[in-house]
Design a protein around this motif. Structure first.
Motif, PDB file in Angstrom:
ATOM      1  N   SER A   1       0.820  -1.218   0.000  1.00 22.91           N
ATOM      2  CA  SER A   1       0.000   0.000   0.000  1.00 22.91           C
ATOM      3  C   SER A   1       0.854   1.269   0.000  1.00 22.91           C
ATOM      4  CB  SER A   1      -0.936   0.007   1.220  1.00 22.91           C
ATOM      5  OG  SER A   1      -0.186  -0.050   2.427  1.00 22.91           O
ATOM      6  N   GLU A   2       2.131   1.144   0.415  1.00 20.22           N
ATOM      7  CA  GLU A   2       3.032   2.297   0.415  1.00 20.22           C
ATOM      8  C   GLU A   2       3.756   2.463  -0.927  1.00 20.22           C
ATOM      9  OE1 GLU A   2       5.753   1.873   3.609  1.00 20.22           O
ATOM     10  OE2 GLU A   2       4.207   1.446   5.126  1.00 20.22           O
ATOM     11  N   LEU A   3       3.586   1.504  -1.834  1.00 23.07           N
ATOM     12  CA  LEU A   3       4.355   1.504  -3.075  1.00 23.07           C
ATOM     13  C   LEU A   3       3.534   1.872  -4.300  1.00 23.07           C
ATOM     14  CD1 LEU A   3       6.346  -1.843  -2.501  1.00 23.07           C
ATOM     15  CD2 LEU A   3       6.987   0.483  -1.819  1.00 23.07           C
TER      16      LEU A   3
ATOM     17  N   GLN B   1       0.635  -7.626  -7.350  1.00 24.47           N
ATOM     18  CA  GLN B   1       0.348  -6.976  -6.070  1.00 24.47           C
ATOM     19  C   GLN B   1       0.229  -5.455  -6.222  1.00 24.47           C
ATOM     20  OE1 GLN B   1      -0.431  -8.269  -3.174  1.00 24.47           O
ATOM     21  NE2 GLN B   1      -0.194 -10.378  -3.858  1.00 24.47           N
ATOM     22  N   LEU B   2       1.044  -4.859  -7.065  1.00 23.24           N
ATOM     23  CA  LEU B   2       0.935  -3.414  -7.267  1.00 23.24           C
ATOM     24  C   LEU B   2      -0.429  -3.048  -7.856  1.00 23.24           C
ATOM     25  CD1 LEU B   2       4.518  -2.495  -8.603  1.00 23.24           C
ATOM     26  CD2 LEU B   2       3.530  -1.900  -6.376  1.00 23.24           C
ATOM     27  N   ILE B   3      -0.885  -3.835  -8.832  1.00 22.43           N
ATOM     28  CA  ILE B   3      -2.202  -3.576  -9.436  1.00 22.43           C
ATOM     29  C   ILE B   3      -3.310  -3.819  -8.411  1.00 22.43           C
ATOM     30  CG2 ILE B   3      -3.836  -4.351 -11.190  1.00 22.43           C
ATOM     31  CD1 ILE B   3      -1.409  -5.014 -12.963  1.00 22.43           C
ATOM     32  N   ALA B   4      -3.173  -4.908  -7.644  1.00 22.59           N
ATOM     33  CA  ALA B   4      -4.194  -5.253  -6.655  1.00 22.59           C
ATOM     34  C   ALA B   4      -4.323  -4.188  -5.569  1.00 22.59           C
ATOM     35  CB  ALA B   4      -3.860  -6.608  -6.019  1.00 22.59           C
TER      36      ALA B   4
END
Length: 467
Positions: free
Chosen positions: A370-372, A394-397
């Protein structure tokens, strides 16, 4: 290596010079300066060349070259503009196994005359093996500007005391440590200041007191992302001081070759899930060698304190009370991004940058996702090739736009560099079609799009360091 560099004693040795023009004059000056007994043959001989040869006790022969002139000759230089004659001289010398140099024709040479920096008795030679004499002369000019004339006097001082030091210190390592301290300390500074007599007195006292420092020390050296030219001056200086060099897979062979030729080189591996030497054993090796009184260089790719585990190594060194120095290196994020033409920050696209490891100690990707995902942040993943599918997913999610550009840089800053650009949604498929090889660096963020906008970047081949 096309030619093995050798320094030859020409004092009172007969040397034949074929030619009588300006080029021959330059070569004659070198031969006479080295104390050679000069024999010169040519139809037309410049007056100053004739005078030089006569004053040096040599012989001038005005006429044709003949093979009989090679009798008892130690070295031959052909400096004529007659190609057929040069070939004849070369062939005759090769048949007799006489070293021969044919000016501006390396194919006919068995020896090459280098560009020379003369700080007698310190002599430095630079050669391109005859491929590019102009480049060799350029390198000589650069070196001359950085090597004071006083180095010659320093070398003479060392020569005057060499036997005394050898008698005082029977162990060769003790002698080397003594000279290293001498050549980098106040005694050398006295020579540079023109106070040679004071330096000699100081050196005599140092020898008498056996003033040596044989204690061990460790240098954690950042080797940068791959290009040897990105090494710092301090890194190179300490690397060349080390008795033992520990290096891993991420350090370019050209950088390892910069260490002293007599230094012990210890490969400690470290590929993903395949450590030639476990980290804890590396820590113990550093301690072991230092306690033996050795100067130890730990060469690490990139920067020791950015995913280089340098902190773990100095913890153990500090616990064992072993002195150490840490030399920062250009980290992969900075070096690879620069060579790929991707600015990590940009006023319009990214106001911050974050470095993240692509795998943790347990090889999981338990990251603060969530911080990225902020759109104005550039995220750089080290060691993330295997985990790339999870990174994109994970970045997309967690909210990063699926169209966010991502770059995967293979072996950045080296001749093997490749840059693959896609989006978070398409990169995995792109790499399936165009596989890359580790080590890699992953950059996520809008700044990646700037690579395409800077069309001149590829035209000027900046990806290979041609800035």
């Amino acid at each position: 290596m096309d030619f093995l560099p050798l320094f030859t004693d020409l004092r009172n040795k007969p040397c034949l010079l074929v030619g009588g023009g300006q080029v021959a004059l330059r070569k004659a000056n070198l031969l006479c300066k080295a104390g050679a007994k000069l024999r010169l043959v040519a139809h037309d001989i410049l007056p100053e060349l004739s005078t030089l040869c006569t004053n040096a006790g040599g012989e001038c022969i005005r006429g044709d070259y003949g093979d009989h002139l090679l009798d008892d000759v130690f070295l031959v230089i052909a400096a004529t503009d007659d190609e057929a004659l040069n070939k004849r001289v070369s062939a005759a010398c090769h048949a007799r196994h006489i070293p021969v140099n044919v000016v501006d024709n390396p194919d006919l040479c068995s020896v090459i005359l280098p560009a020379i920096i003369d700080r007698s008795p310190l002599i430095i030679a630079v050669s391109s093996g005859g491929k590019s004499p102009v480049l060799a002369r350029m390198m000589r000019s650069r070196l001359e500007a950085s090597i004071p004339a006083s180095y010659g006097r320093l070398a003479k001082l060392v020569g005057d005391f060499r036997d005394a030091v050898k008698a005082r210190f029977s162990d060769i390592e003790d002698r080397r440590h003594f000279w290293e301290k001498t050549l980098q300390g106040p005694i050398a500074e006295m020579v540079f200041a023109g106070k040679d007599a004071v330096a000699a007195d100081m050196l005599a006292v140092a020898i008498d007191k056996a003033d040596i420092d044989s204690g061990g020390e460790v240098y954690l050296i950042g080797a940068g992302p791959g290009d040897p030219d990105l090494m710092t001056f301090k890194a190179l200086r300490l690397l060349q001081r080390a008795d033992v060099v520990l290096y891993d897979r991420l350090v370019a062979p050209a950088i390892v070759d910069m260490c002293r030729k007599d230094a012990d080189r210890v490969y400690v591996g470290k590929a993903r899930a395949e450590h030639a030497v476990p980290q804890q054993d590396i820590n113990k090796l550093l301690v072991k060698y230092a306690k033996e009184g050795k100067k130890v260089a730990r060469l690490k790719g990139g920067d020791p304190f950015i995913f280089g585990r340098g902190g773990e190594e100095i913890e153990e060194l500090a616990q064992e009370k072993i002195p150490f120095q840490v030399v920062p290196g250009i980290t992969a994020a900075s070096g690879c991004a620069s060579y790929a033409g991707i600015p990590l920050t940009h006023r319009d696209y990214a106001q911050s940058v974050r470095f993240v490891t692509g795998h943790l100690k347990d090889h999981s990707l338990n990251l603060p996702w969530s911080e990225l995902v902020h759109s104005s942040q550039t995220v750089v993943f080290y060691m993330g090739l295997v985990g790339l599918p999870s990174i994109c997913e994970q970045l997309i999610a967690h909210g990063r736009d699926a169209d966010t550009p991502i770059a995967v840089i293979q072996q950045g800053t080296t001749p093997q560099q490749r840059v693959v650009v896609a989006s978070l949604a398409t990169m995995v498929a792109r790499l399936a079609a165009e596989p890359v090889q580790a080590p890699t660096l992953i950059i996520v963020g809008e700044v990646v799009n700037l690579r395409a906008k800077l069309a001149w970047f590829e035209q000027h081949d900046l990806s290979k360091g041609g800035m």
